[in-house]
Design an enzyme around this catalytic site. Structure first.
Site, mmCIF file in Angstrom:
data_model
loop_
_atom_site.group_PDB
_atom_site.id
_atom_site.type_symbol
_atom_site.label_atom_id
_atom_site.label_comp_id
_atom_site.label_asym_id
_atom_site.label_seq_id
_atom_site.Cartn_x
_atom_site.Cartn_y
_atom_site.Cartn_z
ATOM 1 N N HIS A 1 -1.045 -3.145 -7.288
ATOM 2 C CA HIS A 1 -1.855 -2.476 -6.078
ATOM 3 C C HIS A 1 -3.216 -2.576 -6.185
ATOM 4 C CE1 HIS A 1 -2.735 0.939 -3.166
ATOM 5 N NE2 HIS A 1 -2.958 -0.393 -2.484
ATOM 6 N N ASN B 1 -3.336 5.832 -2.013
ATOM 7 C CA ASN B 1 -3.330 6.282 -0.374
ATOM 8 C C ASN B 1 -2.882 7.299 -0.163
ATOM 9 O OD1 ASN B 1 -4.499 3.840 0.470
ATOM 10 N ND2 ASN B 1 -2.644 2.575 -0.078
ATOM 11 N N SER C 1 0.732 -1.165 0.002
ATOM 12 C CA SER C 1 0.004 -0.152 -0.117
ATOM 13 C C SER C 1 0.828 1.336 -0.219
ATOM 14 C CB SER C 1 -0.971 0.145 1.241
ATOM 15 O OG SER C 1 -1.632 -1.062 1.421
HETATM 16 P P1 NAD Z 1 -3.906 -9.720 6.224
HETATM 17 O O1 NAD Z 1 -3.174 -9.436 7.215
HETATM 18 O O2 NAD Z 1 -5.265 -9.883 5.820
HETATM 19 O O3 NAD Z 1 -3.173 -11.127 5.257
HETATM 20 C C1 NAD Z 1 -1.601 -11.135 5.315
HETATM 21 C C2 NAD Z 1 -1.274 -12.761 5.165
HETATM 22 O O4 NAD Z 1 0.135 -12.753 5.057
HETATM 23 C C3 NAD Z 1 -1.794 -13.383 6.405
HETATM 24 O O5 NAD Z 1 -2.776 -14.549 6.034
HETATM 25 C C4 NAD Z 1 -0.512 -13.823 6.878
HETATM 26 O O6 NAD Z 1 -0.674 -15.281 7.535
HETATM 27 C C5 NAD Z 1 0.345 -13.801 5.767
HETATM 28 N N1 NAD Z 1 1.632 -13.877 6.082
HETATM 29 C C6 NAD Z 1 2.519 -13.285 7.035
HETATM 30 N N2 NAD Z 1 3.859 -13.537 7.038
HETATM 31 C C7 NAD Z 1 3.980 -14.392 5.754
HETATM 32 C C8 NAD Z 1 5.225 -14.972 5.007
HETATM 33 N N3 NAD Z 1 6.277 -14.799 5.668
HETATM 34 N N4 NAD Z 1 4.998 -15.724 4.154
HETATM 35 C C9 NAD Z 1 3.900 -16.143 3.680
HETATM 36 N N5 NAD Z 1 2.409 -15.456 4.172
HETATM 37 C C10 NAD Z 1 2.697 -14.727 5.159
HETATM 38 O O7 NAD Z 1 -3.162 -8.386 5.108
HETATM 39 P P2 NAD Z 1 -4.191 -7.771 3.748
HETATM 40 O O8 NAD Z 1 -4.987 -6.816 4.460
HETATM 41 O O9 NAD Z 1 -4.487 -8.809 2.967
HETATM 42 O O10 NAD Z 1 -2.875 -7.014 3.167
HETATM 43 C C11 NAD Z 1 -1.936 -7.364 2.479
HETATM 44 C C12 NAD Z 1 -1.075 -6.500 1.763
HETATM 45 O O11 NAD Z 1 -1.915 -5.790 0.713
HETATM 46 C C13 NAD Z 1 -0.441 -5.443 2.408
HETATM 47 O O12 NAD Z 1 0.872 -4.904 1.893
HETATM 48 C C14 NAD Z 1 -1.349 -4.253 2.628
HETATM 49 O O13 NAD Z 1 -0.862 -2.875 2.734
HETATM 50 C C15 NAD Z 1 -1.810 -4.490 1.308
HETATM 51 N N6 NAD Z 1 -3.295 -3.800 0.772
HETATM 52 C C16 NAD Z 1 -4.280 -3.888 1.775
HETATM 53 C C17 NAD Z 1 -5.579 -3.384 1.481
HETATM 54 C C18 NAD Z 1 -6.584 -3.392 2.460
HETATM 55 O O14 NAD Z 1 -7.542 -2.737 2.464
HETATM 56 N N7 NAD Z 1 -6.264 -4.367 3.331
HETATM 57 C C19 NAD Z 1 -5.604 -2.684 0.204
HETATM 58 C C20 NAD Z 1 -4.692 -2.562 -0.610
HETATM 59 C C21 NAD Z 1 -3.316 -3.358 -0.351
#
Ligand code: NAD
Length: 319
Positions: free
Chosen positions: A177, A227, A148
């Site tokens: 993204h 963002n 993000s």
């Molecule tokens: P989340 O916490 O829902 O999911 C992250 C996942 O990664 C978890 O299932 C965790 O078990 C796994 N994980 C952790 N360490 C790991 C590793 N070493 N190897 C493999 N898997 C691993 O997070 P999210 O909301 O899905 O966000 C993920 C990314 O997307 C982030 O960079 C976030 O900034 C970005 N993002 C999020 C949103 C949002 O609205 N949530 C929107 C756009 C971008």
């Protein structure tokens, strides 16, 4: 950094993208297997859309078996909903579900043509994963991040093994993204780091189109476009709450009913995840040294309390 300097830097970077070339990268139409790292709300959504819209097999890697189980159960629920609403047939749902292959180790990505990383927004975690992906994935594979806010140039630099002049890996790093929830939001922001090749950028744009998305390109600047605009809005809403300018329901109601958005900023923060919101504000604040991006104290306190929004069952609302 003053905005005119940033604009010049973005222009220089985009010219650089046109110059760098990486012959190993394959066109988007030849992507036969997608890898997704992280089966949380974003990774699972990306995997599901790739399976349903692009029809590609997906190797879904998460270090937590619990997250994989939870993610796939959620995929089943979303597919069942699509069948019930007659958006797809039961056969199409079964075919898409069969394309999702869960695993717990990155080694399973040795045959992926395109990998999208979606682990938590922690810089060192992403650097470590990209260094490993550069070793494990085929040399033609695109290595994309769903970050993000973290600099794509820094993530790409983590793939050079300490030799920044060797761009054989860093030229195939890019950001795709996706927006939340991935099956619903049409837009994807594509960001090139300084090292990203033109072929990599083009392939990322084309592959997102194969997934039925509309790609927009923005510069590798803190928060990129989406963002940089969205997070200060959410942060300001939280500051309004902590300084009693309005209560939760008033803040969300005036923005929802007054600006024609589907939900107010506090509910949206809960859906994004308050930890993710805080991480993005910290990047904006530290990378620009501009006090207008200082994260709200209430946001920090809520993350410390473990009240992360929808995913933890409690945020500004209870779930
Ligand atoms: P989340 O916490 O829902 O999911 C992250 C996942 O990664 C978890 O299932 C965790 O078990 C796994 N994980 C952790 N360490 C790991 C590793 N070493 N190897 C493999 N898997 C691993 O997070 P999210 O909301 O899905 O966000 C993920 C990314 O997307 C982030 O960079 C976030 O900034 C970005 N993002 C999020 C949103 C949002 O609205 N949530 C929107 C756009 C971008």
């Amino acid at each position: 950094m003053p905005s005119n300097m940033l604009a010049r830097q973005a222009l220089r970077a985009s010219r650089h993208v046109r110059c760098l070339s990486s012959s190993a990268v394959r066109p988007a139409a030849e992507v036969k297997r997608l890898g997704v790292v992280g089966a949380g709300q974003m990774g699972l959504g990306i995997a599901l859309v790739a399976a349903t819209k692009a029809g590609v097999p997906v190797t879904l890697v998460d270090s937590s078996q619990k997250s994989l189980d939870k993610g796939l159960a959620f995929a089943d629920k979303l597919l069942a909903k699509d069948v019930a609403k007659q958006r797809i047939t039961q056969e199409q749902a079964d075919a898409a579900r069969a394309l999702l292959k869960p695993h717990t180790t990155l080694d399973e990505l040795s045959s992926a043509d395109f990998v999208i990383e979606a682990v938590p927004e922690i810089p060192e975690l992403k650097f470590d994963i990209f260094a490993k992906l550069a070793e494990i994935c085929p040399k033609h594979a695109i290595l994309a991040t769903n970050t993000s806010s973290i600099s794509i140039t820094r993530i790409a630099a983590a793939t050079t093994g300490g030799n920044p002049t060797d761009t054989s890996n860093s030229s195939r790093v890019v950001s795709t993204h996706f927006m939340n929830p991935v099956p619903v939001q049409k837009g994807v922001e594509i960001i090139a780091g300084l090292q990203t090749s033109k072929e990599t950028l083009d392939t990322a744009v084309e592959f997102c189109k194969r997934m039925g998305k509309i790609a927009s390109v923005s510069a590798d600047s803190p928060g990129f476009l989406a963002n940089r605009i969205l997070m200060p809005y959410i942060n300001e809403a939280i500051i309004c709450l902590e300084t009693n300018v309005g209560d939760r329901d008033s803040i969300d109601a005036i923005m929802k009913n007054g600006t024609n958005v589907p939900m107010g900023p506090l509910q949206l923060a809960d859906f994004i995840g308050l930890d993710t919101c805080l991480s993005i504000m910290k990047v904006l604040y530290t990378e620009t040294s501009d006090s207008k991006y200082r994260p709200s104290v209430l946001l920090k306190n809520m993350v410390d309390a473990g009240w992360l929004g929808k995913k933890s069952g409690k945020g500004f609302y209870d779930y």
